[in-house]
Design a protein around this motif. Sequence first.
Motif, PDB file in Angstrom:
ATOM      1  N   ASP A  33     -41.508 -54.587  38.344  1.00  0.00           N
ATOM      2  CA  ASP A  33     -42.416 -54.525  37.201  1.00  0.00           C
ATOM      3  C   ASP A  33     -43.036 -55.881  36.861  1.00  0.00           C
ATOM      4  N   ALA A  34     -42.272 -56.952  36.989  1.00  0.00           N
ATOM      5  CA  ALA A  34     -42.764 -58.281  36.595  1.00  0.00           C
ATOM      6  C   ALA A  34     -43.701 -58.889  37.626  1.00  0.00           C
ATOM      7  N   THR A  35     -43.352 -58.740  38.914  1.00  0.00           N
ATOM      8  CA  THR A  35     -44.117 -59.433  39.952  1.00  0.00           C
ATOM      9  C   THR A  35     -45.116 -58.534  40.667  1.00  0.00           C
ATOM     10  N   GLY A  36     -44.891 -57.228  40.635  1.00  0.00           N
ATOM     11  CA  GLY A  36     -45.735 -56.308  41.384  1.00  0.00           C
ATOM     12  C   GLY A  36     -45.429 -56.305  42.873  1.00  0.00           C
ATOM     13  N   GLU A  37     -44.382 -57.017  43.271  1.00  0.00           N
ATOM     14  CA  GLU A  37     -43.999 -57.092  44.681  1.00  0.00           C
ATOM     15  C   GLU A  37     -43.169 -55.871  45.075  1.00  0.00           C
ATOM     16  N   PRO A  38     -43.311 -55.398  46.320  1.00  0.00           N
ATOM     17  CA  PRO A  38     -42.487 -54.297  46.796  1.00  0.00           C
ATOM     18  C   PRO A  38     -41.010 -54.672  46.739  1.00  0.00           C
ATOM     19  N   GLU A  39     -40.187 -53.790  46.178  1.00  0.00           N
ATOM     20  CA  GLU A  39     -38.769 -54.097  46.023  1.00  0.00           C
ATOM     21  C   GLU A  39     -37.856 -53.085  46.717  1.00  0.00           C
ATOM     22  N   TRP A  40     -38.179 -51.803  46.615  1.00  0.00           N
ATOM     23  CA  TRP A  40     -37.387 -50.732  47.212  1.00  0.00           C
ATOM     24  C   TRP A  40     -38.306 -49.762  47.939  1.00  0.00           C
ATOM     25  N   ALA A  41     -37.762 -49.100  48.946  1.00  0.00           N
ATOM     26  CA  ALA A  41     -38.479 -48.015  49.616  1.00  0.00           C
ATOM     27  C   ALA A  41     -37.580 -46.791  49.603  1.00  0.00           C
ATOM     28  N   ALA A  42     -38.190 -45.632  49.422  1.00  0.00           N
ATOM     29  CA  ALA A  42     -37.486 -44.368  49.546  1.00  0.00           C
ATOM     30  C   ALA A  42     -37.793 -43.849  50.945  1.00  0.00           C
ATOM     31  N   VAL A  43     -36.755 -43.668  51.745  1.00  0.00           N
ATOM     32  CA  VAL A  43     -36.903 -43.232  53.134  1.00  0.00           C
ATOM     33  C   VAL A  43     -36.374 -41.810  53.264  1.00  0.00           C
ATOM     34  N   ARG A  44     -37.242 -40.905  53.725  1.00  0.00           N
ATOM     35  CA  ARG A  44     -36.841 -39.509  53.972  1.00  0.00           C
ATOM     36  C   ARG A  44     -35.956 -39.519  55.200  1.00  0.00           C
ATOM     37  N   THR A  45     -34.697 -39.063  55.031  1.00  0.00           N
ATOM     38  CA  THR A  45     -33.708 -39.220  56.093  1.00  0.00           C
ATOM     39  C   THR A  45     -33.658 -38.083  57.094  1.00  0.00           C
ATOM     40  N   GLY A  46     -34.509 -37.089  56.961  1.00  0.00           N
ATOM     41  CA  GLY A  46     -34.532 -36.003  57.922  1.00  0.00           C
ATOM     42  C   GLY A  46     -35.401 -34.876  57.422  1.00  0.00           C
ATOM     43  N   LEU A  47     -35.622 -33.886  58.264  1.00  0.00           N
ATOM     44  CA  LEU A  47     -36.487 -32.766  57.911  1.00  0.00           C
ATOM     45  C   LEU A  47     -36.033 -32.099  56.621  1.00  0.00           C
ATOM     46  N   PHE A  48     -34.749 -31.862  56.493  1.00  0.00           N
ATOM     47  CA  PHE A  48     -34.211 -31.250  55.279  1.00  0.00           C
ATOM     48  C   PHE A  48     -33.360 -32.246  54.501  1.00  0.00           C
ATOM     49  N   GLY A  49     -33.517 -33.517  54.828  1.00  0.00           N
ATOM     50  CA  GLY A  49     -32.725 -34.554  54.186  1.00  0.00           C
ATOM     51  C   GLY A  49     -33.270 -34.931  52.828  1.00  0.00           C
ATOM     52  N   ARG A  50     -32.716 -35.952  52.294  1.00  0.00           N
ATOM     53  CA  ARG A  50     -33.145 -36.476  51.010  1.00  0.00           C
ATOM     54  C   ARG A  50     -33.717 -37.863  51.224  1.00  0.00           C
ATOM     55  N   ASP A  51     -34.230 -38.432  50.169  1.00  0.00           N
ATOM     56  CA  ASP A  51     -34.723 -39.798  50.247  1.00  0.00           C
ATOM     57  C   ASP A  51     -33.593 -40.763  49.907  1.00  0.00           C
ATOM     58  N   ALA A  52     -33.417 -41.759  50.745  1.00  0.00           N
ATOM     59  CA  ALA A  52     -32.439 -42.811  50.506  1.00  0.00           C
ATOM     60  C   ALA A  52     -33.201 -44.081  50.150  1.00  0.00           C
ATOM     61  N   PHE A  53     -32.814 -44.711  49.061  1.00  0.00           N
ATOM     62  CA  PHE A  53     -33.448 -45.972  48.678  1.00  0.00           C
ATOM     63  C   PHE A  53     -32.883 -47.102  49.515  1.00  0.00           C
ATOM     64  N   VAL A  54     -33.783 -47.955  50.009  1.00  0.00           N
ATOM     65  CA  VAL A  54     -33.386 -49.130  50.786  1.00  0.00           C
ATOM     66  C   VAL A  54     -34.070 -50.352  50.199  1.00  0.00           C
ATOM     67  N   PRO A  55     -33.402 -51.500  50.246  1.00  0.00           N
ATOM     68  CA  PRO A  55     -34.022 -52.722  49.736  1.00  0.00           C
ATOM     69  C   PRO A  55     -35.061 -53.242  50.720  1.00  0.00           C
ATOM     70  N   LEU A  56     -36.182 -53.674  50.210  1.00  0.00           N
ATOM     71  CA  LEU A  56     -37.221 -54.223  51.088  1.00  0.00           C
ATOM     72  C   LEU A  56     -36.984 -55.698  51.394  1.00  0.00           C
ATOM     73  N   GLU A  57     -36.136 -56.334  50.646  1.00  0.00           N
ATOM     74  CA  GLU A  57     -35.698 -57.675  50.997  1.00  0.00           C
ATOM     75  C   GLU A  57     -34.221 -57.543  51.268  1.00  0.00           C
ATOM     76  N   PRO A  58     -33.732 -57.691  52.422  1.00  0.00           N
ATOM     77  CA  PRO A  58     -34.195 -58.459  53.565  1.00  0.00           C
ATOM     78  C   PRO A  58     -34.773 -57.637  54.712  1.00  0.00           C
ATOM     79  N   SER A  59     -35.297 -56.441  54.452  1.00  0.00           N
ATOM     80  CA  SER A  59     -35.911 -55.642  55.517  1.00  0.00           C
ATOM     81  C   SER A  59     -37.157 -56.342  56.053  1.00  0.00           C
ATOM     82  N   ARG A  60     -37.568 -55.990  57.263  1.00  0.00           N
ATOM     83  CA  ARG A  60     -38.714 -56.630  57.908  1.00  0.00           C
ATOM     84  C   ARG A  60     -39.601 -55.608  58.592  1.00  0.00           C
ATOM     85  N   LEU A  61     -40.888 -55.914  58.611  1.00  0.00           N
ATOM     86  CA  LEU A  61     -41.820 -55.127  59.416  1.00  0.00           C
ATOM     87  C   LEU A  61     -41.802 -55.682  60.829  1.00  0.00           C
ATOM     88  N   VAL A  62     -41.607 -54.785  61.784  1.00  0.00           N
ATOM     89  CA  VAL A  62     -41.634 -55.160  63.196  1.00  0.00           C
ATOM     90  C   VAL A  62     -42.589 -54.180  63.859  1.00  0.00           C
TER      91      VAL A  62
END
Length: 121
Positions: A33-62
Amino acid sequence: MQTDIDPRSLIGRKAYDRDGAKIGTVDEVYLDDATGEPEWAAVRTGLFGRDAFVPLEPSRLVGDTLRIPYERALIRQAPDLGVGRHLSPEQELRLYHHYRLGLPADASRPSGDGFPGSPAG
């Protein structure tokens, strides 16, 4: 996470764990809210799965993928918080504890003053 990336560009990317195992697809990105920077991502874990929140720091785009430096089992065991709405301070604290992350500097501020994250878009 790289701060020059449009958080909307993360949506739809495939996400992989630290060992290269596919976790799922990024459904939503939550901003600080303060910085507007991406902080968390919700990742759909499968066709019938749920969304799991993952931290975007220290995740990386490759390339076109999001690489998350945690085991798939830990990611799938993340608290089930639902998606599409603002994370409460309590929910975000649960995520920080789950991933054993240090709390951000703004965690001690009152609710609505930069903590927690809001969905992007």
